[in-house]
Design a protein around this motif. Sequence first.
Motif, mmCIF file in Angstrom:
data_model
loop_
_atom_site.group_PDB
_atom_site.id
_atom_site.type_symbol
_atom_site.label_atom_id
_atom_site.label_comp_id
_atom_site.label_asym_id
_atom_site.label_seq_id
_atom_site.Cartn_x
_atom_site.Cartn_y
_atom_site.Cartn_z
ATOM 1 N N GLY A 65 0.813 -1.207 0.000
ATOM 2 C CA GLY A 65 0.000 0.000 0.000
ATOM 3 C C GLY A 65 0.845 1.255 0.000
ATOM 4 O O GLY A 65 0.508 2.245 -0.656
ATOM 5 N N ALA A 66 1.981 1.223 0.722
ATOM 6 C CA ALA A 66 2.874 2.385 0.770
ATOM 7 C C ALA A 66 3.510 2.632 -0.591
ATOM 8 O O ALA A 66 3.662 3.782 -1.025
ATOM 9 N N VAL A 67 3.881 1.558 -1.286
ATOM 10 C CA VAL A 67 4.478 1.704 -2.613
ATOM 11 C C VAL A 67 3.443 2.240 -3.598
ATOM 12 O O VAL A 67 3.722 3.147 -4.393
ATOM 13 N N ALA A 68 2.228 1.689 -3.553
ATOM 14 C CA ALA A 68 1.158 2.181 -4.426
ATOM 15 C C ALA A 68 0.868 3.645 -4.132
ATOM 16 O O ALA A 68 0.637 4.447 -5.045
ATOM 17 N N HIS A 69 0.886 3.998 -2.849
ATOM 18 C CA HIS A 69 0.649 5.389 -2.439
ATOM 19 C C HIS A 69 1.712 6.311 -3.042
ATOM 20 O O HIS A 69 1.384 7.370 -3.596
ATOM 21 N N LYS A 70 2.970 5.907 -2.964
ATOM 22 C CA LYS A 70 4.073 6.725 -3.492
ATOM 23 C C LYS A 70 3.944 6.905 -5.005
ATOM 24 O O LYS A 70 4.076 8.018 -5.530
ATOM 25 N N LEU A 71 3.663 5.822 -5.706
ATOM 26 C CA LEU A 71 3.523 5.907 -7.154
ATOM 27 C C LEU A 71 2.267 6.682 -7.541
ATOM 28 O O LEU A 71 2.282 7.482 -8.489
#
Length: 248
Positions: free
Chosen positions: A24-30
Amino acid sequence: MDDPNQPPVEPTRKPRGTGRRLNGAVAHKLGLAILAGEYAPGDTLSGEIAFAEELEVSRSAYREAVQVLMAKGLVESRTKTGTRVLPRSRWNLLDPDVLAWAFAGEPDVDFVRNLFELRAIVEPAAAGLAAERRDKVDLKVMKDALAEMRRHTLSSELGRAADRDFHTAILQATRNDALLTLSASIGAAVNWTTQFKQRGRTLPRNALPDHLRVYEAIAASDASEASQAMRVLVDLALDDTRAAMGRR
């Protein structure tokens, strides 16, 4: 035995795992980067290996994050061409996460206008239906939400949550399943525009009386007045948001 004349060996940094929170954090960043315009429609994201190394995550975590973005219509991924940002017309702009990413930075003026046009179409009609179809349980949920808004104010997360509950209760009272599917999107739009309006200063005015007028009309089963009161509420919220954007 370690040689004291040799410099210490730096430990190899390992990817931080593949848990749901990390994905979720990676998706949030992208997602933030795409909504902020760092990647324009048609741009290809860096390769899987390069991106995983840049973000210090495993390749599987990166792939799962891309799957999240694909589900929201932001990107498509193909074997030979890589991961490409899709045209804005393909984005699920009503997805609560996408709305959050849009308002994390400086939202596009046209995007904000589009949100309020959607609300101006949907919510007055929903309020009219709610006035005709609500029951005592619906009215209690709305009244409780208004009490929480008064207690906590819209400057707090608890107050904004109550605001979302109020708007969701109106959609629930329509007894229209198609309208109810919009509740998460409408609630997210209400929440993020309210937060945006008070960046840098307190809210320009107290919106509670506008909500009370909507409630009173619904409680009186006056569909016409409920619809009109909701239209005024949305229009005033748009005015406040335009003022906030003009200050920036």
